[in-house]
Design a protein around this motif. Sequence first.
Motif, PDB file in Angstrom:
ATOM      1  N   ARG A   1      -1.151 -84.413  32.251  1.00  0.00           N
ATOM      2  CA  ARG A   1      -1.576 -84.655  30.877  1.00  0.00           C
ATOM      3  C   ARG A   1      -1.896 -83.393  30.087  1.00  0.00           C
ATOM      4  O   ARG A   1      -1.755 -83.380  28.866  1.00  0.00           O
ATOM      5  N   LEU A   2      -2.374 -82.348  30.771  1.00  0.00           N
ATOM      6  CA  LEU A   2      -2.890 -81.170  30.076  1.00  0.00           C
ATOM      7  C   LEU A   2      -2.367 -79.886  30.705  1.00  0.00           C
ATOM      8  O   LEU A   2      -2.040 -79.844  31.890  1.00  0.00           O
ATOM      9  N   VAL A   3      -2.325 -78.834  29.890  1.00  0.00           N
ATOM     10  CA  VAL A   3      -2.044 -77.485  30.367  1.00  0.00           C
ATOM     11  C   VAL A   3      -3.201 -76.611  29.896  1.00  0.00           C
ATOM     12  O   VAL A   3      -3.614 -76.686  28.739  1.00  0.00           O
TER      13      VAL A   3
ATOM     14  N   ALA B   1      -1.154 -87.602  27.471  1.00  0.00           N
ATOM     15  CA  ALA B   1      -2.572 -87.541  27.119  1.00  0.00           C
ATOM     16  C   ALA B   1      -2.933 -88.616  26.091  1.00  0.00           C
ATOM     17  O   ALA B   1      -4.088 -89.037  26.006  1.00  0.00           O
ATOM     18  N   ALA B   2      -1.946 -89.081  25.330  1.00  0.00           N
ATOM     19  CA  ALA B   2      -2.210 -90.076  24.293  1.00  0.00           C
ATOM     20  C   ALA B   2      -2.671 -91.407  24.876  1.00  0.00           C
ATOM     21  O   ALA B   2      -3.490 -92.104  24.282  1.00  0.00           O
ATOM     22  N   GLU B   3      -2.168 -91.774  26.058  1.00  0.00           N
ATOM     23  CA  GLU B   3      -2.547 -93.056  26.664  1.00  0.00           C
ATOM     24  C   GLU B   3      -3.774 -92.933  27.563  1.00  0.00           C
ATOM     25  O   GLU B   3      -4.200 -93.920  28.151  1.00  0.00           O
TER      26      GLU B   3
ATOM     27  N   PHE C   1     -11.131 -91.101  28.031  1.00  0.00           N
ATOM     28  CA  PHE C   1     -12.006 -89.935  28.115  1.00  0.00           C
ATOM     29  C   PHE C   1     -12.173 -89.449  29.551  1.00  0.00           C
ATOM     30  O   PHE C   1     -12.083 -88.249  29.825  1.00  0.00           O
ATOM     31  N   HIS C   2     -12.409 -90.370  30.473  1.00  0.00           N
ATOM     32  CA  HIS C   2     -12.683 -89.984  31.860  1.00  0.00           C
ATOM     33  C   HIS C   2     -11.457 -89.351  32.532  1.00  0.00           C
ATOM     34  O   HIS C   2     -11.601 -88.395  33.299  1.00  0.00           O
ATOM     35  N   GLU C   3     -10.277 -89.869  32.253  1.00  0.00           N
ATOM     36  CA  GLU C   3      -9.066 -89.273  32.809  1.00  0.00           C
ATOM     37  C   GLU C   3      -8.854 -87.860  32.278  1.00  0.00           C
ATOM     38  O   GLU C   3      -8.506 -86.948  33.031  1.00  0.00           O
ATOM     39  N   LEU C   4      -9.078 -87.684  30.969  1.00  0.00           N
ATOM     40  CA  LEU C   4      -8.931 -86.351  30.389  1.00  0.00           C
ATOM     41  C   LEU C   4      -9.943 -85.374  30.981  1.00  0.00           C
ATOM     42  O   LEU C   4      -9.613 -84.232  31.305  1.00  0.00           O
TER      43      LEU C   4
ATOM     44  N   VAL D   1      -9.436 -81.890  33.013  1.00  0.00           N
ATOM     45  CA  VAL D   1     -10.057 -80.633  32.578  1.00  0.00           C
ATOM     46  C   VAL D   1     -10.819 -79.997  33.734  1.00  0.00           C
ATOM     47  O   VAL D   1     -10.701 -78.788  33.979  1.00  0.00           O
ATOM     48  N   MET D   2     -11.582 -80.788  34.465  1.00  0.00           N
ATOM     49  CA  MET D   2     -12.345 -80.245  35.590  1.00  0.00           C
ATOM     50  C   MET D   2     -11.417 -79.712  36.685  1.00  0.00           C
ATOM     51  O   MET D   2     -11.670 -78.654  37.256  1.00  0.00           O
ATOM     52  N   LYS D   3     -10.322 -80.439  36.969  1.00  0.00           N
ATOM     53  CA  LYS D   3      -9.350 -79.952  37.952  1.00  0.00           C
ATOM     54  C   LYS D   3      -8.773 -78.606  37.532  1.00  0.00           C
ATOM     55  O   LYS D   3      -8.645 -77.693  38.336  1.00  0.00           O
ATOM     56  N   LEU D   4      -8.430 -78.496  36.259  1.00  0.00           N
ATOM     57  CA  LEU D   4      -7.838 -77.260  35.762  1.00  0.00           C
ATOM     58  C   LEU D   4      -8.837 -76.101  35.786  1.00  0.00           C
ATOM     59  O   LEU D   4      -8.487 -74.979  36.153  1.00  0.00           O
ATOM     60  N   LEU D   5     -10.068 -76.368  35.405  1.00  0.00           N
ATOM     61  CA  LEU D   5     -11.088 -75.317  35.432  1.00  0.00           C
ATOM     62  C   LEU D   5     -11.388 -74.867  36.868  1.00  0.00           C
ATOM     63  O   LEU D   5     -11.642 -73.695  37.114  1.00  0.00           O
TER      64      LEU D   5
END
Length: 112
Positions: free
Chosen positions: A27-29, A89-91, A94-97, A101-105
């Motif tokens: 979902r995120l980069v 990311a659109a679907e 909040f918790h999934e996003l 974010v925590m995984k990436l950090l």
Amino acid sequence: MQSAYRLKDNRDFRRVFRRGKSFATARLVLYYCDNRLPSFRVGFSISKKVGNAVVRNRVKRALRAGFQTLIPQLSDKPIDIVIVCRKSAAESDFHELMNDVMKLLQKAKVVV
């Protein structure tokens, strides 16, 4: 989120993309690089491919709220962070996003 923690200028985004390192999920980069400031700054890049303005703003509000809760953990780290959203990311809620974010950090070793 306070103005001191926001990444706003186009030149700052370009610097993070050019000099920074990146990690990705479905979902995120996350791009990040050091800055010369006493605290972190974060910016969000959400393309029109993600959805219309309503969808993009919803995702951006969720990410801002999530980073608001992370301020105590990140406030002493002198880094600039850019989060780029992918279509999926659109679907997401909040918790999934925030899990992403925590995984990436953690991958970037910004948060332990």
